[in-house]
Design a protein around this motif. Structure first.
Motif, PDB file in Angstrom:
ATOM      1  N   ILE A 135       0.901  -1.268   0.042  1.00  0.00           N
ATOM      2  CA  ILE A 135      -0.149   0.093  -0.071  1.00  0.00           C
ATOM      3  C   ILE A 135       0.840   1.283   0.047  1.00  0.00           C
ATOM      4  CG2 ILE A 135      -1.617   1.461   1.425  1.00  0.00           C
ATOM      5  CD1 ILE A 135      -2.707  -1.362   2.518  1.00  0.00           C
ATOM      6  N   ALA A 136       1.954   1.475   0.750  1.00  0.00           N
ATOM      7  CA  ALA A 136       2.589   2.440   0.921  1.00  0.00           C
ATOM      8  C   ALA A 136       3.557   2.809  -0.334  1.00  0.00           C
ATOM      9  CB  ALA A 136       3.561   2.454   2.131  1.00  0.00           C
ATOM     10  N   PHE A 137       3.985   1.781  -1.066  1.00  0.00           N
ATOM     11  CA  PHE A 137       4.635   1.837  -2.320  1.00  0.00           C
ATOM     12  C   PHE A 137       3.880   1.398  -3.486  1.00  0.00           C
ATOM     13  CE2 PHE A 137       7.577   1.914   1.503  1.00  0.00           C
ATOM     14  CZ  PHE A 137       8.520   3.087   1.094  1.00  0.00           C
ATOM     15  N   LYS A 138       2.542   1.471  -3.428  1.00  0.00           N
ATOM     16  CA  LYS A 138       1.767   1.224  -4.563  1.00  0.00           C
ATOM     17  C   LYS A 138       2.407   1.837  -5.878  1.00  0.00           C
ATOM     18  CE  LYS A 138      -2.980   1.402  -6.551  1.00  0.00           C
ATOM     19  NZ  LYS A 138      -4.323   1.974  -6.263  1.00  0.00           N
ATOM     20  N   ASP A 139       2.653   3.059  -5.987  1.00  0.00           N
ATOM     21  CA  ASP A 139       2.720   3.719  -7.120  1.00  0.00           C
ATOM     22  C   ASP A 139       4.105   3.503  -7.594  1.00  0.00           C
ATOM     23  OD1 ASP A 139       0.445   4.911  -7.156  1.00  0.00           O
ATOM     24  OD2 ASP A 139       1.200   6.924  -6.129  1.00  0.00           O
ATOM     25  N   LYS A 140       5.047   3.219  -6.971  1.00  0.00           N
ATOM     26  CA  LYS A 140       6.399   2.976  -7.284  1.00  0.00           C
ATOM     27  C   LYS A 140       6.520   1.407  -7.750  1.00  0.00           C
ATOM     28  CE  LYS A 140      11.290   2.985  -5.335  1.00  0.00           C
ATOM     29  NZ  LYS A 140      11.879   3.319  -3.904  1.00  0.00           N
ATOM     30  N   LEU A 141       5.916   0.741  -7.050  1.00  0.00           N
ATOM     31  CA  LEU A 141       5.740  -0.773  -7.575  1.00  0.00           C
ATOM     32  C   LEU A 141       4.980  -0.996  -8.680  1.00  0.00           C
ATOM     33  CD1 LEU A 141       4.517  -2.476  -4.105  1.00  0.00           C
ATOM     34  CD2 LEU A 141       6.787  -2.730  -5.152  1.00  0.00           C
ATOM     35  N   ASN A 142       3.944  -0.439  -8.849  1.00  0.00           N
ATOM     36  CA  ASN A 142       3.204  -0.598 -10.318  1.00  0.00           C
ATOM     37  C   ASN A 142       3.970   0.208 -11.412  1.00  0.00           C
ATOM     38  OD1 ASN A 142       1.022  -1.863  -9.253  1.00  0.00           O
ATOM     39  ND2 ASN A 142      -0.131  -0.063  -8.642  1.00  0.00           N
ATOM     40  N   ALA A 143       4.839   1.219 -11.098  1.00  0.00           N
ATOM     41  CA  ALA A 143       5.586   1.802 -12.372  1.00  0.00           C
ATOM     42  C   ALA A 143       6.707   0.816 -12.741  1.00  0.00           C
ATOM     43  CB  ALA A 143       6.098   3.145 -11.608  1.00  0.00           C
TER      44      ALA A 143
ATOM     45  N   TYR B 246      13.263  -7.243 -12.823  1.00  0.00           N
ATOM     46  CA  TYR B 246      12.062  -6.799 -12.215  1.00  0.00           C
ATOM     47  C   TYR B 246      11.922  -7.372 -11.024  1.00  0.00           C
ATOM     48  CZ  TYR B 246       6.949  -6.908 -11.553  1.00  0.00           C
ATOM     49  OH  TYR B 246       5.741  -6.707 -10.691  1.00  0.00           O
ATOM     50  N   ASN B 247      11.959  -8.703 -10.805  1.00  0.00           N
ATOM     51  CA  ASN B 247      11.658  -9.229  -9.793  1.00  0.00           C
ATOM     52  C   ASN B 247      12.750  -8.823  -8.564  1.00  0.00           C
ATOM     53  OD1 ASN B 247      12.296 -11.818  -7.490  1.00  0.00           O
ATOM     54  ND2 ASN B 247      10.051 -11.713  -8.293  1.00  0.00           N
ATOM     55  N   GLN B 248      14.030  -8.388  -8.927  1.00  0.00           N
ATOM     56  CA  GLN B 248      14.991  -7.791  -8.126  1.00  0.00           C
ATOM     57  C   GLN B 248      14.785  -6.663  -7.424  1.00  0.00           C
ATOM     58  OE1 GLN B 248      18.644  -8.086 -10.281  1.00  0.00           O
ATOM     59  NE2 GLN B 248      19.134  -9.999  -9.618  1.00  0.00           N
ATOM     60  N   LYS B 249      14.275  -5.743  -8.436  1.00  0.00           N
ATOM     61  CA  LYS B 249      13.705  -4.326  -8.100  1.00  0.00           C
ATOM     62  C   LYS B 249      12.362  -4.450  -6.971  1.00  0.00           C
ATOM     63  CE  LYS B 249      15.420  -1.778 -11.967  1.00  0.00           C
ATOM     64  NZ  LYS B 249      15.025  -1.141 -13.185  1.00  0.00           N
ATOM     65  N   LEU B 250      11.647  -5.566  -7.378  1.00  0.00           N
ATOM     66  CA  LEU B 250      10.326  -5.769  -6.497  1.00  0.00           C
ATOM     67  C   LEU B 250      10.885  -6.169  -5.233  1.00  0.00           C
ATOM     68  CD1 LEU B 250       7.003  -5.946  -7.392  1.00  0.00           C
ATOM     69  CD2 LEU B 250       7.479  -8.044  -7.415  1.00  0.00           C
ATOM     70  N   SER B 251      11.929  -6.883  -4.997  1.00  0.00           N
ATOM     71  CA  SER B 251      12.284  -7.288  -3.763  1.00  0.00           C
ATOM     72  C   SER B 251      13.056  -6.273  -3.022  1.00  0.00           C
ATOM     73  CB  SER B 251      13.285  -8.525  -4.041  1.00  0.00           C
ATOM     74  OG  SER B 251      13.703  -8.998  -2.871  1.00  0.00           O
ATOM     75  N   ARG B 252      13.762  -5.289  -3.664  1.00  0.00           N
ATOM     76  CA  ARG B 252      14.294  -4.378  -2.746  1.00  0.00           C
ATOM     77  C   ARG B 252      13.259  -3.660  -2.182  1.00  0.00           C
ATOM     78  NH1 ARG B 252      18.284  -4.756  -7.195  1.00  0.00           N
ATOM     79  NH2 ARG B 252      17.306  -3.098  -8.107  1.00  0.00           N
ATOM     80  N   ILE B 253      11.958  -3.432  -2.699  1.00  0.00           N
ATOM     81  CA  ILE B 253      11.202  -2.350  -2.249  1.00  0.00           C
ATOM     82  C   ILE B 253      10.587  -3.296  -0.965  1.00  0.00           C
ATOM     83  CG2 ILE B 253       8.824  -1.045  -2.671  1.00  0.00           C
ATOM     84  CD1 ILE B 253       9.861  -0.998  -5.469  1.00  0.00           C
TER      85      ILE B 253
ATOM     86  N   LYS C 287       6.534   4.819   6.828  1.00  0.00           N
ATOM     87  CA  LYS C 287       5.574   4.686   5.928  1.00  0.00           C
ATOM     88  C   LYS C 287       4.306   3.559   6.074  1.00  0.00           C
ATOM     89  CE  LYS C 287       7.344   7.494   1.803  1.00  0.00           C
ATOM     90  NZ  LYS C 287       7.650   7.501   0.539  1.00  0.00           N
ATOM     91  N   SER C 288       5.047   2.349   6.485  1.00  0.00           N
ATOM     92  CA  SER C 288       4.482   1.281   6.608  1.00  0.00           C
ATOM     93  C   SER C 288       3.596   1.369   7.789  1.00  0.00           C
ATOM     94  CB  SER C 288       5.315   0.102   6.583  1.00  0.00           C
ATOM     95  OG  SER C 288       5.523  -0.529   5.069  1.00  0.00           O
ATOM     96  N   GLU C 289       4.360   2.160   8.797  1.00  0.00           N
ATOM     97  CA  GLU C 289       3.602   2.190  10.262  1.00  0.00           C
ATOM     98  C   GLU C 289       2.380   3.082  10.096  1.00  0.00           C
ATOM     99  OE1 GLU C 289       4.322   4.235  14.685  1.00  0.00           O
ATOM    100  OE2 GLU C 289       6.020   3.882  13.174  1.00  0.00           O
ATOM    101  N   ASP C 290       2.299   4.170   9.095  1.00  0.00           N
ATOM    102  CA  ASP C 290       1.048   5.035   8.980  1.00  0.00           C
ATOM    103  C   ASP C 290       0.210   4.073   8.135  1.00  0.00           C
ATOM    104  OD1 ASP C 290       2.652   7.290  10.008  1.00  0.00           O
ATOM    105  OD2 ASP C 290       3.379   8.105   8.169  1.00  0.00           O
ATOM    106  N   VAL C 291       0.553   3.494   7.296  1.00  0.00           N
ATOM    107  CA  VAL C 291      -0.467   2.511   6.718  1.00  0.00           C
ATOM    108  C   VAL C 291      -1.116   1.649   7.391  1.00  0.00           C
ATOM    109  CG1 VAL C 291      -0.775   0.651   4.998  1.00  0.00           C
ATOM    110  CG2 VAL C 291       0.486   2.778   4.406  1.00  0.00           C
ATOM    111  N   LEU C 292      -0.441   0.912   8.275  1.00  0.00           N
ATOM    112  CA  LEU C 292      -0.959  -0.221   9.170  1.00  0.00           C
ATOM    113  C   LEU C 292      -1.888   0.447  10.429  1.00  0.00           C
ATOM    114  CD1 LEU C 292       2.093  -2.319   9.326  1.00  0.00           C
ATOM    115  CD2 LEU C 292       0.040  -2.955   8.596  1.00  0.00           C
TER     116      LEU C 292
END
Length: 545
Positions: free
Chosen positions: A204-212, A220-227, A238-243
């Motif tokens: 949720i916190a990095f939705k835009d970054k992940l979808n981009a 792709y999978n390596q970049k996904l993993s880093r996020i 950011k995750s604390e705010d989301v949770l």
């Protein structure tokens, strides 16, 4: 002469007694297995542990006793191993343990494990059933990360949302943030686990970054993993705010109750492990409800549980057990009992998957073995129908007019319904790449089904879904502390509905008790003077003793 006779008698007695003594001192074979609760077939018709003991006796003419015990969490298991460790020789009290991915990596790092016996080519020497049948997808995953020397994969899966499509939009469940829709407030649950729920929060916190991210790029999978594995201060904040938002929206946090709550309709969305999701979907059908499972498009986690041998294990016996456990027939018994997906693939498991989830139809034929309404039919798997038969059922829009069988509790066909349905060729080649060519459809492992996003997808997600799933890293002690501190911060002030009710009841009882006592005091029936007098009397009696 008497002396010679005595010696002969002594020799004969020794010859008779010696074998008996040897038998009494014969080493007792014991295998100590430590597994997660409800994570092996233990039914009345098939009990894996008992079956292994019987198998071992028939094969070696020796008795083996399996001491099978269970744990609730990976942390409980780890602490038990540490508490029972023999510090003198650095060994543990169990021969086989089944940790989850991150704990397996922790145990490797801390040098707690024995290595499996391997051939020169790196294949498993004493676990041929696993070696010959494990999915290439799982095998490559373990070899690329150098886990295969210390562990063999047991079960695996993904994390996603189980949801009720009558209450929740399919479109909403394509994204992790769908759980925040106000229309679903207090109708969802998430895992009471910092590590698991971090996936949801990051999604949720990095939705835009992940979808981009470019899904066609090689990394792709390596970049996904880093996020998803980012535990920096910024990511944690950011995750604390989301949770915190999620906490205010959900019905509660849970570990196991979500399955029953979803099946009964108490909640509409449950953040779940895929194995639990399969169980939930099956259970909901007994209530007449069809639930679905979604792995959100931002990406998710591929998890696995694996068998390891702690230092000091009886390696020969442990590997014998694993070889037995991974025979395809036993794998099916296990999967059928616990609902999770085995790492084993091959023809037997592929055929079983077709049997469980494939589309079967009734075809009218003169030599059929099923008689209904004065006609004879044969039950056929859709993928086995010849082209002429398929064309006779096919409509211009690509749908098919098919006779869908209905079964009794003994899986016997008792009737059928004529339905116009869409058929999906579901490709699971990434997992079942090791099946025979005869079992493939145009070189692919395809299962024909009329339903997607339910049990088949939950157990065996398609290749596109797998590409957007990552393995959660083994976090360092510092990273874990930061993550757990964040999780604790989120949960401060959180109380489940049951807890809140109990607290309210307790407060009411306290107030009621205070009112009653106050009235008694004011009436003089329970005055302070009487209390003092009684205390003095007690004190005198005590002193007089």
């Amino acid at each position: 002469m008497k002396k010679i006779s005595f010696i002969l008698i002594f020799i004969l007695c020794f010859a008779v007694i010696s074998p008996l003594t040897a038998c009494s001192k014969e080493e007792k074979l014991v295998l100590n297995v430590y597994n997660c609760e409800e994570y092996i077939a233990e039914g009345e018709d098939f009990d894996m542990v008992t079956e292994f003991e019987n198998y071992y006796y028939k094969k070696y003419n020796k008795k083996v006793t399996v001491n099978y015990s269970t744990y609730g969490t990976n942390e409980n298991m780890y602490n038990e191993l540490k508490l029972t460790k023999n510090k003198k020789n650095n060994t543990y009290s169990y021969d086989l343990v089944c940790p989850s991915d991150y704990m397996l990596l922790k145990m490797i790092k801390e040098d707690m494990l024995e290595e499996f016996d391997l051939n020169e080519d790196g294949s498993y020497k004493y676990i041929p059933e696993y070696e010959n049948n494990v999915s290439d997808y799982i095998k490559n995953l373990f070899q690329q990360n150098d886990w295969y020397r210390y562990g063999v994969c047991y079960m695996w899966g993904t994390m996603g949302y189980v949801y009720n499509p009558e209450k929740v939009s399919h479109e909403d469940m394509k994204s992790w943030e769908g759980i925040l829709n106000p229309a679903y407030k207090f109708k969802s649950t998430i895992k009471d686990s910092a590590r698991d729920s971090y996936i949801l929060a990051q999604g949720i916190a990095f939705k835009d970054k992940l979808n981009a991210l470019d899904k066609t790029s090689a990394d792709y999978n390596q970049k996904l993993s880093r996020i998803f594995n980012d535990t920096s201060k910024e990511a944690l904040k950011k995750s604390e705010d989301v949770l915190r938002k999620v906490k205010d929206s959900v019905y509660g946090f849970e570990v196991d109750s979500g399955k029953a709550d979803m099946a009964s309709g108490k909640i509409w969305i449950n953040f779940a492990w895929s194995g639990d999701a399969v169980y939930t979907l099956d259970e909901a059908e007994t209530y007449g409800t069809e639930l679905y499972y979604s792995v959100p498009e931002e990406g998710s986690n591929v998890w696995f549980d694996g068998w390891v041998m702690p230092k000091g294990a009886n390696k020969a016996l442990a590997q014998e057990f694993l070889n037995f456990l991974n025979t395809p027939e036993n794998v099916i018994e296990n999967m059928n009992y616990i609902g999770y997906t085995s790492a084993i693939a091959g023809d037997v498991l592929f055929d079983n998957t077709k049997d469980w989830y494939g589309l079967y139809v009734l075809v009218e034929t003169s030599d059929g073995d099923i008689e209904l309404n004065g006609k004879t039919y044969s039950e056929e798997y859709f993928g086995d129908l010849d082209e002429a038969t398929l064309n006779s059922f096919k409509n211009a829009d690509g749908t098919y007019n098919l006779n869908i069988p209905e079964y009794n509790d003994d899986d016997e066909v008792i009737s059928f319904s004529e339905e116009t349905i869409e058929v999906y060729p579901y490709d699971v080649s990434y997992f079942f790449s090791n099946i025979s060519e005869e079992n493939k459809t145009e070189g692919k492992a395809v299962i024909y089904t009329d339903t997607i996003d339910r049990q088949l997808y939950t157990q065996y997600p398609d290749g596109e879904t797998i590409e957007r799933c990552i393995i959660m890293d083994y976090f360092t002690k510092e990273q874990n502390n930061d993550l757990n501190n964040m999780w604790s911060s989120v949960k401060i002030g959180y109380m489940s509905p049951v807890t809140m009710i109990l607290i309210v009841v307790a407060v009411i009882l306290l107030i009621a008790g205070y009112i009653v006592i106050d009235k008694l005091i004011k009436s003089g029936k329970f005055g302070y003077g009487k209390v003092r007098k009684n205390l003095k009397l007690i004190s005198k009696k005590e002193i007089g003793k």
